[in-house]
Design a protein around this motif. Sequence first.
Motif, PDB file in Angstrom:
ATOM      1  N   THR A   1     -12.222  -4.902  -0.927  1.00 59.17           N
ATOM      2  CA  THR A   1     -11.022  -4.577  -0.184  1.00 59.17           C
ATOM      3  C   THR A   1     -11.360  -4.217   1.256  1.00 59.17           C
ATOM      4  O   THR A   1     -12.178  -3.347   1.516  1.00 59.17           O
ATOM      5  CB  THR A   1     -10.289  -3.403  -0.846  1.00 59.17           C
ATOM      6  OG1 THR A   1     -10.004  -3.744  -2.206  1.00 59.17           O
ATOM      7  CG2 THR A   1      -8.991  -3.088  -0.122  1.00 59.17           C
TER       8      THR A   1
ATOM      9  N   ASN B   1       1.033  -0.626  -1.281  1.00 53.97           N
ATOM     10  CA  ASN B   1       1.976  -1.484  -1.994  1.00 53.97           C
ATOM     11  C   ASN B   1       1.283  -2.349  -3.051  1.00 53.97           C
ATOM     12  O   ASN B   1       1.955  -2.960  -3.889  1.00 53.97           O
ATOM     13  CB  ASN B   1       2.733  -2.370  -1.009  1.00 53.97           C
ATOM     14  CG  ASN B   1       3.625  -1.572  -0.077  1.00 53.97           C
ATOM     15  OD1 ASN B   1       4.225  -0.579  -0.493  1.00 53.97           O
ATOM     16  ND2 ASN B   1       3.706  -1.982   1.180  1.00 53.97           N
ATOM     17  N   GLN B   2      -0.033  -2.421  -3.007  1.00 48.77           N
ATOM     18  CA  GLN B   2      -0.766  -3.179  -4.022  1.00 48.77           C
ATOM     19  C   GLN B   2      -0.843  -2.441  -5.353  1.00 48.77           C
ATOM     20  O   GLN B   2      -1.194  -3.027  -6.371  1.00 48.77           O
ATOM     21  CB  GLN B   2      -2.187  -3.459  -3.531  1.00 48.77           C
ATOM     22  CG  GLN B   2      -2.280  -4.364  -2.317  1.00 48.77           C
ATOM     23  CD  GLN B   2      -3.691  -4.518  -1.812  1.00 48.77           C
ATOM     24  OE1 GLN B   2      -4.567  -3.697  -2.088  1.00 48.77           O
ATOM     25  NE2 GLN B   2      -3.941  -5.582  -1.068  1.00 48.77           N
TER      26      GLN B   2
ATOM     27  N   ASN C   1       0.694   0.136  -8.415  1.00 46.14           N
ATOM     28  CA  ASN C   1       1.806   0.743  -9.126  1.00 46.14           C
ATOM     29  C   ASN C   1       1.462   2.209  -9.367  1.00 46.14           C
ATOM     30  O   ASN C   1       0.457   2.516 -10.016  1.00 46.14           O
ATOM     31  CB  ASN C   1       2.034   0.026 -10.459  1.00 46.14           C
ATOM     32  CG  ASN C   1       3.135   0.685 -11.278  1.00 46.14           C
ATOM     33  OD1 ASN C   1       4.217   0.968 -10.757  1.00 46.14           O
ATOM     34  ND2 ASN C   1       2.862   0.942 -12.548  1.00 46.14           N
TER      35      ASN C   1
ATOM     36  N   VAL D   1      -6.628  -1.529  -9.707  1.00 47.07           N
ATOM     37  CA  VAL D   1      -6.567  -2.907  -9.246  1.00 47.07           C
ATOM     38  C   VAL D   1      -6.727  -3.867 -10.433  1.00 47.07           C
ATOM     39  O   VAL D   1      -7.589  -3.690 -11.295  1.00 47.07           O
ATOM     40  CB  VAL D   1      -7.651  -3.166  -8.179  1.00 47.07           C
ATOM     41  CG1 VAL D   1      -9.045  -2.955  -8.729  1.00 47.07           C
ATOM     42  CG2 VAL D   1      -7.520  -4.580  -7.596  1.00 47.07           C
TER      43      VAL D   1
ATOM     44  N   SER E   1      -0.263  -3.368 -10.946  1.00 44.75           N
ATOM     45  CA  SER E   1      -0.933  -3.433  -9.646  1.00 44.75           C
ATOM     46  C   SER E   1      -1.441  -4.843  -9.381  1.00 44.75           C
ATOM     47  O   SER E   1      -1.651  -5.637 -10.302  1.00 44.75           O
ATOM     48  CB  SER E   1      -2.105  -2.448  -9.595  1.00 44.75           C
ATOM     49  OG  SER E   1      -1.640  -1.111  -9.583  1.00 44.75           O
ATOM     50  N   SER E   2      -1.656  -5.143  -8.109  1.00 43.56           N
ATOM     51  CA  SER E   2      -2.129  -6.470  -7.722  1.00 43.56           C
ATOM     52  C   SER E   2      -3.553  -6.704  -8.214  1.00 43.56           C
ATOM     53  O   SER E   2      -4.351  -5.767  -8.330  1.00 43.56           O
ATOM     54  CB  SER E   2      -2.093  -6.622  -6.201  1.00 43.56           C
ATOM     55  OG  SER E   2      -0.782  -6.465  -5.708  1.00 43.56           O
TER      56      SER E   2
ATOM     57  N   LYS F   1      -9.556  -9.600  -5.654  1.00 41.68           N
ATOM     58  CA  LYS F   1      -9.897 -10.931  -5.164  1.00 41.68           C
ATOM     59  C   LYS F   1     -11.254 -11.412  -5.669  1.00 41.68           C
ATOM     60  O   LYS F   1     -11.532 -12.614  -5.656  1.00 41.68           O
ATOM     61  CB  LYS F   1      -9.889 -10.923  -3.631  1.00 41.68           C
ATOM     62  CG  LYS F   1      -8.529 -10.613  -3.027  1.00 41.68           C
ATOM     63  CD  LYS F   1      -8.599 -10.585  -1.507  1.00 41.68           C
ATOM     64  CE  LYS F   1      -7.240 -10.265  -0.897  1.00 41.68           C
ATOM     65  NZ  LYS F   1      -7.308 -10.202   0.595  1.00 41.68           N
TER      66      LYS F   1
ATOM     67  N   THR G   1      -8.693 -12.230 -13.960  1.00 39.93           N
ATOM     68  CA  THR G   1      -8.897 -10.797 -13.790  1.00 39.93           C
ATOM     69  C   THR G   1      -9.879 -10.252 -14.811  1.00 39.93           C
ATOM     70  O   THR G   1     -10.794  -9.486 -14.479  1.00 39.93           O
ATOM     71  CB  THR G   1      -7.559 -10.046 -13.904  1.00 39.93           C
ATOM     72  OG1 THR G   1      -6.711 -10.423 -12.824  1.00 39.93           O
ATOM     73  CG2 THR G   1      -7.762  -8.541 -13.877  1.00 39.93           C
TER      74      THR G   1
END
Length: 268
Positions: free
Chosen positions: A2, A8-9, A11, A57, A62-63, A66, A191
């Motif tokens: 990150t 906002n990513q 919850n 994450v 939540s998003s 990567k 994920t």
Amino acid sequence: MTEQFNINQFNCSINGTGQTLIWAHGSTGSIQSEDAIGLYAWHRFPKKLQLIRYDAVGHGLSSAGKCVEDYLWPELANDMISIATHFSTPSALILGGQSMGSATCLFAALKHPHKVKGLILMNPPTAWHARAAQVGDYHKIAKAARIFGGKGLAKINAKHWDKLLPSWLINGHEHSVLGMLDGLKLMTRQTLDQLFRAAALNDLPNKQQLAELTMPTLILAWHGDKTHPIETAIQLHAIIPNSTLHIAASIDEVNEWPELISEFCLRL
């Protein structure tokens, strides 16, 4: 990894006011799965304390991360502190978590000791030599995740509870134990692959580092769980100077944990 924090990513759930406890769930868990289990009794947590819970994450709502590095425990610790700082006074934090969440707490406390008033470590995961012996298993699970996805792994795990949890816990929470799989069902193949490849790289901080933690620490563990062996909890208790250890061997003793957590936070 990150590059810039974006609230906002994530919850998040925030309740109460005052001294802050920020809580991190375990691997493949979520706010939803914790509530479904009913083990934590968060609805009884004192309202005069602020409780911040969040989906890590790639978990829950939540998003996704990567890359594998986003799921490494030091990176999760950065997320925890950033979320806490966004919603609370950063110099008055109690950090708590279960399994992966407890590892997150340890890395966060080592990086920001001046911000942390206390630690709650529930079911610390395998660590050090024991974890090194499981690296191959994590890669096998990552491969299975690429094939079956979250829903498929959840079905497999549901048939093998005896290998995942103590039998006395399953019997004591037989109507809600399947809730532990709610978080897993939502997770994508990508994920889960990244999460378990990160698990093969993850480990707790070394013992010399942990001995530097001086804040009050509550350690909670239970018998009969290979993924969260009491040996880790016992070693952490021996290493961390100002720590208290509770080991449960029955459902009645586990049911006392929410009160132990509340009392610990209120004392601080």
